[in-house]
Scaffold this active site. Structure first.
Site, PDB file in Angstrom:
ATOM      1  N   ARG A  38    -105.320  13.712 125.137  1.00  0.00           N
ATOM      2  CA  ARG A  38    -106.365  13.167 126.031  1.00  0.00           C
ATOM      3  C   ARG A  38    -107.008  14.251 126.878  1.00  0.00           C
ATOM      4  NH1 ARG A  38    -105.512   7.407 126.975  1.00  0.00           N
ATOM      5  NH2 ARG A  38    -106.846   7.534 128.775  1.00  0.00           N
ATOM      6  N   LYS A  95     -89.234   7.763 115.881  1.00  0.00           N
ATOM      7  CA  LYS A  95     -88.576   6.647 116.528  1.00  0.00           C
ATOM      8  C   LYS A  95     -88.903   6.652 118.014  1.00  0.00           C
ATOM      9  CE  LYS A  95     -84.047   7.161 117.833  1.00  0.00           C
ATOM     10  NZ  LYS A  95     -83.883   7.981 119.030  1.00  0.00           N
ATOM     11  N   HIS A 137     -84.130  12.301 112.671  1.00  0.00           N
ATOM     12  CA  HIS A 137     -83.902  13.755 112.583  1.00  0.00           C
ATOM     13  C   HIS A 137     -82.459  14.095 112.180  1.00  0.00           C
ATOM     14  CE1 HIS A 137     -82.371  13.504 116.735  1.00  0.00           C
ATOM     15  NE2 HIS A 137     -81.794  14.671 116.526  1.00  0.00           N
ATOM     16  N   LYS A 191     -80.454  17.280 109.466  1.00  0.00           N
ATOM     17  CA  LYS A 191     -79.430  18.267 109.851  1.00  0.00           C
ATOM     18  C   LYS A 191     -78.765  18.812 108.583  1.00  0.00           C
ATOM     19  CE  LYS A 191     -78.476  16.376 114.419  1.00  0.00           C
ATOM     20  NZ  LYS A 191     -78.880  17.389 115.385  1.00  0.00           N
ATOM     21  N   GLU A 231     -72.815  13.596 123.835  1.00  0.00           N
ATOM     22  CA  GLU A 231     -73.699  14.542 124.519  1.00  0.00           C
ATOM     23  C   GLU A 231     -73.174  14.780 125.926  1.00  0.00           C
ATOM     24  OE1 GLU A 231     -78.079  13.966 123.793  1.00  0.00           O
ATOM     25  OE2 GLU A 231     -77.375  11.952 123.382  1.00  0.00           O
ATOM     26  N   ASP A 247     -80.860   3.657 120.802  1.00  0.00           N
ATOM     27  CA  ASP A 247     -81.255   5.070 120.767  1.00  0.00           C
ATOM     28  C   ASP A 247     -80.491   5.857 119.699  1.00  0.00           C
ATOM     29  OD1 ASP A 247     -82.762   7.230 121.864  1.00  0.00           O
ATOM     30  OD2 ASP A 247     -81.008   7.911 122.994  1.00  0.00           O
ATOM     31  N   HIS A 270     -79.429   6.856 113.936  1.00  0.00           N
ATOM     32  CA  HIS A 270     -78.650   8.032 113.532  1.00  0.00           C
ATOM     33  C   HIS A 270     -77.257   7.662 112.998  1.00  0.00           C
ATOM     34  CE1 HIS A 270     -81.900   9.968 115.476  1.00  0.00           C
ATOM     35  NE2 HIS A 270     -81.427   9.954 116.704  1.00  0.00           N
ATOM     36  N   LYS A 294     -73.813   9.433 126.372  1.00  0.00           N
ATOM     37  CA  LYS A 294     -74.338  10.534 127.180  1.00  0.00           C
ATOM     38  C   LYS A 294     -73.304  10.863 128.252  1.00  0.00           C
ATOM     39  CE  LYS A 294     -79.163   9.940 126.196  1.00  0.00           C
ATOM     40  NZ  LYS A 294     -79.400  11.075 125.327  1.00  0.00           N
TER      41      LYS A 294
HETATM   42  C1  BG6 Z   1     -82.565  11.324 119.959  1.00  0.00           C
HETATM   43  C2  BG6 Z   1     -82.269  10.448 121.137  1.00  0.00           C
HETATM   44  O1  BG6 Z   1     -82.949  10.553 118.850  1.00  0.00           O
HETATM   45  O2  BG6 Z   1     -81.404  12.067 119.634  1.00  0.00           O
HETATM   46  C3  BG6 Z   1     -81.807  11.262 122.327  1.00  0.00           C
HETATM   47  O3  BG6 Z   1     -83.441   9.725 121.489  1.00  0.00           O
HETATM   48  C4  BG6 Z   1     -80.642  12.137 121.926  1.00  0.00           C
HETATM   49  O4  BG6 Z   1     -81.440  10.430 123.416  1.00  0.00           O
HETATM   50  C5  BG6 Z   1     -80.949  12.928 120.668  1.00  0.00           C
HETATM   51  O5  BG6 Z   1     -80.383  13.020 123.000  1.00  0.00           O
HETATM   52  C6  BG6 Z   1     -79.714  13.644 120.163  1.00  0.00           C
HETATM   53  O6  BG6 Z   1     -80.069  14.498 119.128  1.00  0.00           O
HETATM   54  P1  BG6 Z   1     -79.189  15.794 118.813  1.00  0.00           P
HETATM   55  O7  BG6 Z   1     -79.805  16.348 117.579  1.00  0.00           O
HETATM   56  O8  BG6 Z   1     -79.338  16.675 120.015  1.00  0.00           O
HETATM   57  O9  BG6 Z   1     -77.797  15.307 118.638  1.00  0.00           O
END
Ligand code: BG6
Length: 487
Positions: free
Chosen positions: A43, A142, A172, A176, A210, A229, A234, A334
């Protein structure tokens, strides 16, 4: 192969944190197809030059080894340009069309890294402006919806404009290296396949922990939580990669058909399993890396009485011949004790013990996703130094074989986003999620969300810097097992 890669949300976090560094790595590794253009759409009123400058400044916050020096950046920056657009304004798409028609690219990729609420609008406008040509691919980040109905609505809207073969839904975790090596280990080697079943496997554990909290995403996370999430996408994709049958070939649909079967075979929830096999938690204050950190409820953008879960542990089973009765445990959160992701495949004990095996330990195959990338095989052996005076030693000690892929292939490791972006440019769908998989995953998590809505207990608090609420350990202990780091 000249490509035009358009980033909607081109000034946003994902673009400068993940996507630009990934493209730069591909450029540095000389794997980015030649003659490409990377077009940021946003924007703000910016010239191409100002956009390049903005990206250059952002690169300074990127991990050292992944940062270009000024000469490298100057070369990479020649690929970048910018188009200002208000995505809700139909006329803005004409500007993009003009920019794209400056030349004839072999493929055009529209990467939607915007708020998902804009996905439908953008797709409709792309169609209205004739920008959904057969050479166009669309990438969706996502979250794709917050439940089955909203996920379907997005899939339907996108499906009206693009064919399934043109749609790249990113998870993602599938990019990996460890996940690709999991496929290689299972389907490119014969060693484990005969053991990969209920007769030999006692339990499987998937951990994604995490240390970070919700950072600046409090408001987003409030309406999301760990189940949506991390688990719906994942964790379930990892579970599919472990549990799927060998596909008939390496084509995308053959792989995705097998993953879909796993999702369809996940045991349905009952009131009893929802109560006993799903634990949600929320972080309280605690210590991470020796420093005090606040509770989730004290984070910016979070309601002081929030009942959003920052931790989930659950137990499930896959109701088919290969896996019947084998518990699969998933755990993610987390502000946990450590930042790591791994899968533990715990094999059954010997049927008749003639040695003294270490109590409570298994032969285990560990698939490390991060921070390290590799495989470990945990076995038992006799430690010769521990023979007693009579010369006998019945007790076995744990030993392990360590295949460290970082060491073996280290010089040019390809990160998740780099791999996935190259696959989009190459039109390879293997590592992307099909709409029916995604919908099946939502179908499976929805009863949990529904159950929580009426569960006045709310999430259980756990201290930041720990492995989550004790109820998660109690859950697995009821089966006679414990979480992998506790052995
Ligand atoms: C994302 C989540 O898809 O994956 C995040 O939205 C998370 O909250 C992240 O921190 C973790 O990815 P990775 O590759 O750091 O384990």
């Amino acid at each position: 192969m000249a490509f035009d890669l358009v980033f909607f949300g081109g000034t946003g976090d994902l673009v400068w944190r993940k996507l630009m560094p990934a493209l730069f790595q591909a450029y540095r590794h000389d794997t980015l197809p030649e003659g490409g253009r990377i077009i940021g759409v946003g924007r703000d009123e910016l010239s191409d030059e100002q956009y390049r400058l903005q990206i250059q400044m952002r690169f300074e916050q990127v991990d050292g080894a992944k940062r270009p020096n000024s000469e490298e950046f100057a070369r990479f920056a020649s690929l970048l340009c910018y188009v200002r657009m208000d995505l809700t304004n139909p006329e803005a798409y004409a500007k993009l069309k003009t920019r794209l028609s400056e030349r004839e690219a072999n493929s055009v990729v529209m990467y939607l890294s915007t708020a998902p609420s804009l996905f439908t609008t953008v797709c409709e406008q792309l169609a209205a402006s004739g920008l959904n040509t057969p050479q166009t691919r669309i990438v969706l980040e996502k979250p794709l919806g917050h439940d089955l109905a909203s996920n379907r609505a997005i899939n339907e809207a996108v499906g009206k404009v693009f064919k399934e073969q043109q749609i790249f839904r990113i998870d993602h975790y599938l990019g990996k290296p460890a996940v690709q090596n999991l496929f290689a280990m299972r389907f490119g080697n014969a060693l484990f396949e005969p053991l990969w079943r209920r007769e030999h496997i006692a339990n499987i554990q998937i951990t994604m922990s995490e240390e970070l909290g919700v950072e600046k995403r409090g408001a987003f996370y409030e309406t999301t939580g760990a189940l949506r999430d991390m688990v719906q996408n994942h964790a379930l994709q990892l579970l599919c990669a472990i549990a799927m049958e060998p596909p008939i070939n390496a084509h995308a649909d053959a792989i995705r058909d097998e993953k879909l079967k796993v999702l369809r075979s996940l045991k349905r929830w009952t009131p009893e399993t929802l109560n006993q096999h799903v634990i949600r938690g929320q972080y309280a204050p605690g210590i991470i890396d020796g420093k005090p950190v606040p509770a989730y409820r004290e984070e910016a953008g979070v309601h002081p009485d929030s009942s959003t879960e920052t931790f989930v542990a659950l137990r499930t089973e896959i109701a088919n011949w290969r896996w019947a009765g084998v518990p699969f445990y998933i755990r993610t959160g987390k502000r946990m004790a450590s930042h790591e992701a791994h899968i533990h495949i715990n094999f059954r004990s010997t049927p008749h013990e003639i040695f003294k095996n270490p109590a409570g330990q298994f032969n285990t195959l560990v698939i490390h996703l991060q921070p390290k990338d590799g495989l470990e095989l945990h076995l038992f052996a006799q430690d010769q130094s521990k023979r007693n005076q009579a010369g006998s030693n019945n007790a076995l000690s744990p030993v392990h074989l360590d295949l460290d892929f970082d060491k073996r292939f280290g010089s040019q490791r390809v990160g998740a986003y780099e791999r996935l972006l190259l696959d989009v440019l190459g039109g390879r769908l293997n590592l992307f999620v099909r709409s029916d998989e995604q919908e099946e995953a939502w179908r499976w998590v929805e009863p949990i969300l529904h159950h929580w809505r009426f569960d006045a207990l709310g999430p259980r608090p756990y201290g930041a810097g720990t492995w989550g609420p004790s109820a998660a350990s109690a859950m697995i202990a009821r089966d006679g097992f414990c979480w992998s780091e506790e052995t």
